[in-house]
Design a protein around this motif. Structure first.
Motif, PDB file in Angstrom:
ATOM      1  N   PHE A 152       0.854  -1.344   0.065  1.00  0.00           N
ATOM      2  CA  PHE A 152      -0.076  -0.025  -0.113  1.00  0.00           C
ATOM      3  C   PHE A 152       0.808   1.063  -0.108  1.00  0.00           C
ATOM      4  O   PHE A 152       1.764   1.318   0.800  1.00  0.00           O
ATOM      5  CB  PHE A 152      -0.979   0.010   1.171  1.00  0.00           C
ATOM      6  CG  PHE A 152      -1.857  -1.313   1.239  1.00  0.00           C
ATOM      7  CD1 PHE A 152      -2.995  -0.843   0.755  1.00  0.00           C
ATOM      8  CD2 PHE A 152      -1.475  -2.353   1.887  1.00  0.00           C
ATOM      9  CE1 PHE A 152      -4.167  -2.077   0.930  1.00  0.00           C
ATOM     10  CE2 PHE A 152      -2.547  -3.405   1.706  1.00  0.00           C
ATOM     11  CZ  PHE A 152      -3.719  -3.067   1.370  1.00  0.00           C
ATOM     12  N   ARG A 153       0.527   2.047  -0.928  1.00  0.00           N
ATOM     13  CA  ARG A 153       1.573   3.224  -1.210  1.00  0.00           C
ATOM     14  C   ARG A 153       0.803   4.533  -0.656  1.00  0.00           C
ATOM     15  O   ARG A 153      -0.467   4.870  -1.187  1.00  0.00           O
ATOM     16  CB  ARG A 153       2.099   3.400  -2.376  1.00  0.00           C
ATOM     17  CG  ARG A 153       2.767   2.338  -2.893  1.00  0.00           C
ATOM     18  CD  ARG A 153       3.474   2.358  -4.453  1.00  0.00           C
ATOM     19  NE  ARG A 153       4.133   1.276  -4.708  1.00  0.00           N
ATOM     20  CZ  ARG A 153       5.342   1.093  -4.340  1.00  0.00           C
ATOM     21  NH1 ARG A 153       6.082   2.053  -3.647  1.00  0.00           N
ATOM     22  NH2 ARG A 153       6.119  -0.051  -4.780  1.00  0.00           N
ATOM     23  N   LEU A 154       1.464   5.222   0.077  1.00  0.00           N
ATOM     24  CA  LEU A 154       0.867   6.782   0.410  1.00  0.00           C
ATOM     25  C   LEU A 154       1.728   7.743  -0.378  1.00  0.00           C
ATOM     26  O   LEU A 154       2.903   7.772  -0.210  1.00  0.00           O
ATOM     27  CB  LEU A 154       1.024   6.956   1.992  1.00  0.00           C
ATOM     28  CG  LEU A 154       0.178   6.001   2.863  1.00  0.00           C
ATOM     29  CD1 LEU A 154       0.479   6.316   4.302  1.00  0.00           C
ATOM     30  CD2 LEU A 154      -1.184   5.905   2.544  1.00  0.00           C
ATOM     31  N   ASP A 155       1.021   8.538  -0.940  1.00  0.00           N
ATOM     32  CA  ASP A 155       1.641   9.907  -1.525  1.00  0.00           C
ATOM     33  C   ASP A 155       0.666  11.077  -1.372  1.00  0.00           C
ATOM     34  O   ASP A 155      -0.441  11.153  -2.299  1.00  0.00           O
ATOM     35  CB  ASP A 155       1.973   9.405  -3.116  1.00  0.00           C
ATOM     36  CG  ASP A 155       2.752  10.665  -3.708  1.00  0.00           C
ATOM     37  OD1 ASP A 155       3.244  11.599  -3.048  1.00  0.00           O
ATOM     38  OD2 ASP A 155       3.263  10.499  -4.804  1.00  0.00           O
ATOM     39  N   ILE A 156       0.601  11.731  -0.286  1.00  0.00           N
ATOM     40  CA  ILE A 156      -0.203  13.217  -0.115  1.00  0.00           C
ATOM     41  C   ILE A 156       0.479  14.261  -0.286  1.00  0.00           C
ATOM     42  O   ILE A 156       1.570  14.510   0.391  1.00  0.00           O
ATOM     43  CB  ILE A 156      -0.674  12.607   1.487  1.00  0.00           C
ATOM     44  CG1 ILE A 156      -1.287  11.457   1.585  1.00  0.00           C
ATOM     45  CG2 ILE A 156      -1.712  13.700   1.620  1.00  0.00           C
ATOM     46  CD1 ILE A 156      -1.878  11.237   2.979  1.00  0.00           C
ATOM     47  N   HIS A 157      -0.006  14.988  -1.145  1.00  0.00           N
ATOM     48  CA  HIS A 157       0.681  16.277  -1.618  1.00  0.00           C
ATOM     49  C   HIS A 157      -0.305  17.245  -0.767  1.00  0.00           C
ATOM     50  O   HIS A 157      -1.622  17.408  -1.007  1.00  0.00           O
ATOM     51  CB  HIS A 157       0.541  16.638  -3.033  1.00  0.00           C
ATOM     52  CG  HIS A 157       1.320  15.791  -4.013  1.00  0.00           C
ATOM     53  ND1 HIS A 157       2.258  16.115  -4.539  1.00  0.00           N
ATOM     54  CD2 HIS A 157       1.104  14.403  -4.194  1.00  0.00           C
ATOM     55  CE1 HIS A 157       2.896  15.077  -5.181  1.00  0.00           C
ATOM     56  NE2 HIS A 157       2.169  14.009  -5.162  1.00  0.00           N
ATOM     57  N   GLY A 158       0.282  18.038   0.182  1.00  0.00           N
ATOM     58  CA  GLY A 158      -0.323  18.966   0.849  1.00  0.00           C
ATOM     59  C   GLY A 158       0.598  20.338   1.010  1.00  0.00           C
ATOM     60  O   GLY A 158       1.414  20.526   0.033  1.00  0.00           O
ATOM     61  N   VAL A 159       0.509  20.937   1.910  1.00  0.00           N
ATOM     62  CA  VAL A 159       1.393  22.045   2.270  1.00  0.00           C
ATOM     63  C   VAL A 159       2.780  21.445   2.183  1.00  0.00           C
ATOM     64  O   VAL A 159       3.872  22.085   1.743  1.00  0.00           O
ATOM     65  CB  VAL A 159       1.216  22.825   3.667  1.00  0.00           C
ATOM     66  CG1 VAL A 159       2.396  23.694   4.093  1.00  0.00           C
ATOM     67  CG2 VAL A 159      -0.358  23.261   4.020  1.00  0.00           C
TER      68      VAL A 159
END
Length: 478
Positions: A152-159
């Motif tokens: 399972f891959r997480l790639d979260i673009h935020g600040v």
């Protein structure tokens, strides 16, 4: 019992769906109006504000059926006793929740915190060994990991940006939420679900309380992105083919509750193959109320942000909208204010002659949901007749009066109504909710020379103190 015969299980799910359709045709459902329920997920922390992997011991200490296990060993869940919100129902909820949490705090030797995600969690905490000791959680993990066939891959673009991988669904346990349940007559279910979908973006924006994960500042409500990615069973080739994710906003307005159950069966394979002994057709023919266990269990593994629920209480079947968009906390009064805003607004929108979903495209509602999760109380959304508008302005100028009117339709006592909705009004006036308080607290701590880890640690300790006061978060000192 668990079965290895997936064909038999699928047939049973379809059999339950056929019986559900018959029950709708026969008008078999309870049509009581205004019954509600809450589920509140809590985090356990130690004296150093780190997650405490002790839910089995804490639940044993509490010995209270209102408290149940949750996915992670650092989570537990509090189930409020269902009630009507007419009169002083919402105030009674507040008193009961405060009493339950106070009793739990006195009995437990771990701290209890209502927050969307623990800011002191690390990737080392979110591993398979820290799932709760429950057969269904382990089986769910095995089925979801097997379906994905890769990490399972997480790639979260935020600040900031977070990239991470996991071999299990354990990162999902970081997401702690509150679920509001609203019992709805079958013939009105489509209107209440559509209204719930239409306001989901505004809800999550105003109630955001999850800005940090693994030391990174991401979305105002990062829980939304994490839950979507941490439970995505689709390998890349299935994503490319357009297979739906199990955490799903949906793709259209509905005309019947049956649409949702039918989509769940049509688009998603079963994950938990537990077979019951009931023959739902025979139960219905005999004049009984079918449990529809397989359909209900399957429905529970499709994670819609507004989920349809079939249940049986007092020998009568009924339907509920389970509103799942909001994080836990920050305080009981904030939680009840969020509930009053949701219950009142969705009632008014569902009863309007020209419904909001006839003027708002489903794609716009979905985009609003994403915008609200990313931007929080500073988000801009699209609203019919207003165009692009700031969430806080929309709430204060248009949606709060509708929430007032909806609570009046339920017969909520005016003093209770005004006290709770004034919390939403002040939150929007000041532009401060749980997410903005957390981010500003960390920014100030870092400006004093603390590292990010030290700032998050100090913020959570202060948060833990303030959330026990039951003062709404917009008034918390920085």
């Amino acid at each position: 019992m668990v079965t290895d015969d997936r064909v038999t299980y699928r047939h049973k799910v379809h059999r339950c769906l056929d019986v559900f359709a018959q029950m709708l045709d026969q008008g078999a459902f309870d049509t009581t109006d205004g019954m509600t329920g809450f589920e509140i997920e809590l985090n356990l922390i130690d004296d150093d504000a780190r997650p405490a992997m002790r839910n089995a011991e804490v639940l044993a200490q509490l010995s209270d059926p209102l408290f149940q296990t949750e996915l992670g060993r650092f989570n537990i869940e509090l189930n409020a006793r269902p009630r009507s919100i007419a009169g002083r129902g919402l105030a009674d909820y507040e008193n009961d929740l405060l009493e339950s949490l106070g009793r739990a705090a006195a009995k437990s030797d771990s701290g209890l915190v209502m927050i969307g995600m623990l800011p002191t969690l690390t990737a080392e905490h979110l591993v398979l060994e820290n799932l709760s000791d429950n057969e269904r959680y382990r089986l769910l993990n095995n089925e979801m990991a097997g379906a994905r066939g890769e990490q399972f891959r997480l790639d979260i673009h935020g600040v900031e940006r977070l990239q991470s991988v996991s071999n299990s669904i354990a990162p999902e346990a970081a997401c702690t939420s509150v679920q509001f349940h609203l019992q709805v007559p079958p013939e009105k279910f489509d209107r209440y679900w559509n209204a719930s979908q239409a306001i989901a973006g505004v809800q999550v924006a105003v109630g955001a309380n999850s800005p940090f994960l693994h030391g990174r500042r991401l979305w105002a409500e990062t829980r939304i992105a994490l839950f979507q990615q941490a439970t995505d069973t689709r390998p890349e080739e299935l994503k490319a083919q357009g297979v739906r994710p199990r955490v799903w906003f949906g793709e259209r307005w509905i005309t019947s509750v049956f649409d949702l159950f039918e989509e769940n069966v049509k688009f998603f394979g079963p994950l938990l193959p537990f077979l019951s002994d009931e023959d739902p057709i025979e139960t219905l023919r005999a004049g009984g109320v079918p449990e529809l266990s397989e359909l209900r269990l399957h429905n529970g593994t499709v994670y819609r942000w507004n989920r349809p629920v079939y249940d049986v209480a007092g020998g009568r079947p009924h339907l509920r909208v389970e509103n799942r968009v909001l994080p836990s906390g920050p305080t009981v009064i904030d939680l009840l204010a969020n509930a009053a805003f949701y219950f009142g607004l969705v009632r008014q929108l569902a009863e309007e002659e020209r419904p909001i979903w006839s003027r708002l495209s489903f794609a716009a509602a979905r985009d609003n949901f994403h915008a609200g999760a990313v931007g929080g109380i500073e988000a801009t959304v699209f609203w019919p007749g207003r165009g692009e508008i700031g969430v806080a302005e929309l709430v204060r100028s248009e949606l709060l009066p509708k929430a007032h009117a909806g609570l009046d339709r339920y017969g909520v006592e005016p003093a209770v109504r005004d006290r709770l909705l004034s919390v939403i009004d002040e939150r929007c006036r000041l532009g401060r909710n749980g997410a903005s308080w957390q981010t500003e607290s960390v920014r100030q701590a870092e400006s004093r020379g603390l590292s990010r880890d030290e700032a998050l640690h100090a913020m959570l300790l202060r948060y833990s103190e303030l959330h026990r006061t039951n003062e709404p978060v917009h008034g918390w000192p920085l």
